[in-house]
Write an enzyme that holds these catalytic residues in place. Structure first.
Site, PDB file in Angstrom:
ATOM      1  NE  ARG A   1      41.473  43.683  32.918  1.00 23.73           N
ATOM      2  CZ  ARG A   1      40.188  43.969  32.773  1.00 23.73           C
ATOM      3  NH1 ARG A   1      39.289  43.000  32.751  1.00 23.73           N
ATOM      4  NH2 ARG A   1      39.778  45.217  32.613  1.00 23.73           N
ATOM      5  CG  ASP A   2      38.611  44.165  29.294  1.00 25.99           C
ATOM      6  OD1 ASP A   2      37.988  43.140  29.607  1.00 25.99           O
ATOM      7  OD2 ASP A   2      38.040  45.241  29.024  1.00 25.99           O
TER       8      ASP A   2
ATOM      9  CG  HIS B   1      36.539  50.054  29.299  1.00 27.21           C
ATOM     10  ND1 HIS B   1      37.757  49.584  29.735  1.00 27.21           N
ATOM     11  CD2 HIS B   1      35.890  48.966  28.814  1.00 27.21           C
ATOM     12  CE1 HIS B   1      37.837  48.292  29.515  1.00 27.21           C
ATOM     13  NE2 HIS B   1      36.710  47.887  28.956  1.00 27.21           N
TER      14      HIS B   1
ATOM     15  CG  HIS C   1      33.429  46.201  25.377  1.00 28.02           C
ATOM     16  ND1 HIS C   1      33.867  44.915  25.467  1.00 28.02           N
ATOM     17  CD2 HIS C   1      33.949  46.850  26.443  1.00 28.02           C
ATOM     18  CE1 HIS C   1      34.613  44.784  26.553  1.00 28.02           C
ATOM     19  NE2 HIS C   1      34.674  45.938  27.167  1.00 28.02           N
TER      20      HIS C   1
ATOM     21  CB  CYS D   1      33.671  40.398  30.630  1.00 27.58           C
ATOM     22  SG  CYS D   1      33.502  39.801  32.312  1.00 27.58           S
TER      23      CYS D   1
ATOM     24  CG  ASN E   1      38.006  45.453  25.622  1.00 25.08           C
ATOM     25  OD1 ASN E   1      37.394  46.069  26.481  1.00 25.08           O
ATOM     26  ND2 ASN E   1      38.495  44.242  25.824  1.00 25.08           N
TER      27      ASN E   1
HETATM   28  P1  HMG Z   1      34.095  33.552  45.378  1.00 29.99           P
HETATM   29  O1  HMG Z   1      33.999  32.184  44.804  1.00 29.99           O
HETATM   30  O2  HMG Z   1      32.838  34.215  45.797  1.00 29.99           O
HETATM   31  O3  HMG Z   1      35.036  33.676  46.638  1.00 29.99           O
HETATM   32  O4  HMG Z   1      34.857  34.467  44.311  1.00 29.99           O
HETATM   33  P2  HMG Z   1      36.068  32.756  47.351  1.00 29.99           P
HETATM   34  O5  HMG Z   1      36.786  33.682  48.288  1.00 29.99           O
HETATM   35  O6  HMG Z   1      35.369  31.572  47.901  1.00 29.99           O
HETATM   36  O7  HMG Z   1      37.101  32.286  46.220  1.00 29.99           O
HETATM   37  C1  HMG Z   1      36.917  31.157  45.419  1.00 29.99           C
HETATM   38  C2  HMG Z   1      38.262  30.436  45.304  1.00 29.99           C
HETATM   39  O8  HMG Z   1      39.220  31.282  44.694  1.00 29.99           O
HETATM   40  C3  HMG Z   1      38.871  30.054  46.652  1.00 29.99           C
HETATM   41  O9  HMG Z   1      39.660  28.889  46.429  1.00 29.99           O
HETATM   42  C4  HMG Z   1      39.779  31.205  46.950  1.00 29.99           C
HETATM   43  O10 HMG Z   1      40.843  30.857  47.804  1.00 29.99           O
HETATM   44  C5  HMG Z   1      40.301  31.567  45.579  1.00 29.99           C
HETATM   45  P3  HMG Z   1      39.298  27.502  47.177  1.00 29.99           P
HETATM   46  O11 HMG Z   1      39.204  27.831  48.629  1.00 29.99           O
HETATM   47  O12 HMG Z   1      37.967  27.092  46.589  1.00 29.99           O
HETATM   48  O13 HMG Z   1      40.417  26.589  46.812  1.00 29.99           O
HETATM   49  N1  HMG Z   1      40.610  32.990  45.450  1.00 29.99           N
HETATM   50  C6  HMG Z   1      41.751  33.462  44.931  1.00 29.99           C
HETATM   51  N2  HMG Z   1      42.844  32.852  44.452  1.00 29.99           N
HETATM   52  C7  HMG Z   1      43.839  33.647  43.982  1.00 29.99           C
HETATM   53  N3  HMG Z   1      43.754  35.010  43.955  1.00 29.99           N
HETATM   54  C8  HMG Z   1      42.682  35.635  44.433  1.00 29.99           C
HETATM   55  C9  HMG Z   1      41.615  34.853  44.945  1.00 29.99           C
HETATM   56  N4  HMG Z   1      40.421  35.175  45.469  1.00 29.99           N
HETATM   57  C10 HMG Z   1      39.826  34.027  45.781  1.00 29.99           C
HETATM   58  N5  HMG Z   1      42.607  36.954  44.385  1.00 29.99           N
HETATM   59  C11 HMG Z   1      36.005  36.452  43.519  1.00 29.99           C
HETATM   60  C12 HMG Z   1      34.959  35.885  44.473  1.00 29.99           C
HETATM   61  C13 HMG Z   1      35.877  37.961  43.532  1.00 29.99           C
HETATM   62  C14 HMG Z   1      37.385  36.030  44.014  1.00 29.99           C
HETATM   63  C15 HMG Z   1      35.745  35.865  42.094  1.00 29.99           C
HETATM   64  O14 HMG Z   1      34.397  36.087  41.775  1.00 29.99           O
HETATM   65  C16 HMG Z   1      36.604  36.480  41.030  1.00 29.99           C
HETATM   66  O15 HMG Z   1      37.820  36.315  41.030  1.00 29.99           O
HETATM   67  N6  HMG Z   1      35.987  37.211  40.057  1.00 29.99           N
HETATM   68  C17 HMG Z   1      36.699  37.890  39.000  1.00 29.99           C
HETATM   69  C18 HMG Z   1      36.013  37.682  37.655  1.00 29.99           C
HETATM   70  C19 HMG Z   1      36.744  38.466  36.593  1.00 29.99           C
HETATM   71  O16 HMG Z   1      37.956  38.577  36.591  1.00 29.99           O
HETATM   72  N7  HMG Z   1      35.980  39.032  35.629  1.00 29.99           N
HETATM   73  C20 HMG Z   1      36.541  39.803  34.565  1.00 29.99           C
HETATM   74  C21 HMG Z   1      37.036  41.162  35.005  1.00 29.99           C
HETATM   75  S1  HMG Z   1      35.781  42.460  35.109  1.00 29.99           S
HETATM   76  C22 HMG Z   1      35.591  42.975  33.491  1.00 29.99           C
HETATM   77  O17 HMG Z   1      36.079  42.358  32.590  1.00 29.99           O
HETATM   78  C23 HMG Z   1      34.908  44.267  33.195  1.00 29.99           C
HETATM   79  C24 HMG Z   1      35.878  45.416  33.027  1.00 29.99           C
HETATM   80  O18 HMG Z   1      36.899  45.056  32.107  1.00 29.99           O
HETATM   81  C25 HMG Z   1      35.137  46.641  32.517  1.00 29.99           C
HETATM   82  C26 HMG Z   1      34.534  46.485  31.140  1.00 29.99           C
HETATM   83  O19 HMG Z   1      35.089  45.758  30.294  1.00 29.99           O
HETATM   84  O20 HMG Z   1      33.537  47.161  30.915  1.00 29.99           O
HETATM   85  C27 HMG Z   1      36.561  45.780  34.328  1.00 29.99           C
HETATM   86 MG    MG Z   2      36.368  45.869  28.477  1.00 23.18          MG
END
Ligand code: HMG
Ligand code: MG
Length: 284
Positions: free
Chosen positions: A12-13, A204, A206, A237, A246
């Site tokens: 995933r990450d 966690h 990096h 990310c 990571n």
């Molecule tokens: P948004 O654009 O504000 O909200 O996104 P939305 O509800 O309008 O959604 C946009 C579109 O996505 C819509 O489609 C939704 O239906 C669809 P449209 O109407 O335009 O056709 N949608 C989905 N489709 C499938 N599954 C879903 C879903 N949700 C919405 N679950 C949202 C808000 C939170 C959804 C978006 O910003 C998002 O998905 N963000 C995730 C980004 C991400 O994954 N980042 C990486 C992970 S975090 C990280 O890496 C850090 C961590 O690892 C810690 C570290 O490393 O330190 C945890």
């Molecule tokens: Mg990470």
């Protein structure tokens, strides 16, 4: 009996930041190799919006195609109720919610303020728990934010307290852009340990600044015994500019062993998974 618990987050990450779409079969092959290593938990997918992270769109196929090994918990990231529904349908064993300690990354990563994200994740946690799933909480940017700069320990505590109130079984403290230094990790842990016991906290880290293993050592001194890492040092990310890999699982396992901590991970199986993971990396 192991002394430390390593949560493998590579599928995933690690993979989420690779621009070229990786075929689902290769992701499945990676998970299957990792399943042979002895990890208690592997984060295999994320059910975020495919518009935001196209690389993670095939989470359900990864879960249905992989071979489950007894004793391994297969988990996924869930950003909202829709993601949770997809994760439950894909038969995950646990989910993770993820909030930032800083406003800039929260907005860039999930398009919400920290406060709004906490409300949303509270609903996700409640629903997940009613479905019988353990919920892990990630706090991102525990020392530095790519948009806001240095992050204060009190901002980390705010999210940790919120996750604790939601009943998260474990909270992972993410140095998302790898800028954390041992003294600042220590200051953050000084604050966080006042509200959450070390037994429920994960480090966690990096590799960006080359200090990930020093930060592991600080966390060990503070009593943490859970660490996240990614095979082959994959990762970063897409919404955290500057975040590189990571901490590599291979480096973590060797380091912990040198320090006298048993992780229960098979070095031979890890070497095979590592070799394969490196073939998935995009151009450096
Ligand atoms: P948004 O654009 O504000 O909200 O996104 P939305 O509800 O309008 O959604 C946009 C579109 O996505 C819509 O489609 C939704 O239906 C669809 P449209 O109407 O335009 O056709 N949608 C989905 N489709 C499938 N599954 C879903 C879903 N949700 C919405 N679950 C949202 C808000 C939170 C959804 C978006 O910003 C998002 O998905 N963000 C995730 C980004 C991400 O994954 N980042 C990486 C992970 S975090 C990280 O890496 C850090 C961590 O690892 C810690 C570290 O490393 O330190 C945890
Ligand atoms: Mg990470």
């Amino acid at each position: 009996m192991t002394d430390v618990r390593i949560v493998e987050v590579g599928p995933r990450d690690g993979l989420q930041n690779i621009a070229a779409l990786i075929p689902t079969e290769k992701k499945i092959a990676l998970v299957d190799l990792l399943s042979k290593c002895g990890f208690p938990e592997i984060e295999v997918a994320s059910f975020v919006s495919p518009k935001w992270v196209p690389q993670m769109a095939d989470g359900a196929e990864v879960l249905s195609g992989m071979t489950r090994t007894a004793g391994v918990r297969y988990t996924a990231l869930t950003p909202n109720l829709r993601g949770l529904k997809r994760a439950v349908e894909a038969k995950v064993d646990g989910v993770a919610i993820f909030a930032s300690a800083s406003e800039g990354f929260s907005k860039a990563n999930i398009n919400k303020s920290v406060e709004d994200s906490i409300h949303l994740f509270s609903e996700v946690a409640t629903e997940a728990q009613s479905a019988g799933l353990p919920v892990r909480g990630y706090v991102s940017c525990v020392t530095d934010c790519p948009y806001d700069g240095p992050v204060s320990p009190s901002d980390v505590v705010r999210v940790v307290e919120a996750f604790a109130a939601m009943g998260c079984t474990e909270i992972s403290l993410g140095d998302t852009i790898g800028q954390g230094t041992p003294d600042r990790i220590a200051a953050m842990l000084d604050a966080v340990l006042l509200v959450m016991p070390a037994a429920q906290l994960a480090g966690h880290f990096h590799a960006t600044n080359g200090l990930a293993l020093d930060n592991v050592d600080v966390a060990l001194e503070y009593g943490l015994r859970i660490f996240d890492s990614a095979i082959g040092g994959l990762g970063g990310c897409p919404y955290a500019p500057g975040a590189q890999g990571n901490l590599a699982t291979e480096d973590l396992v060797v380091h912990l062993e040198k320090r006298g901590f048993e992780s229960g991970i098979s070095q031979d199986a890890l070497a095979q998974a590592s070799q394969f993971a490196k073939t998935l990396k995009g151009p450096e």
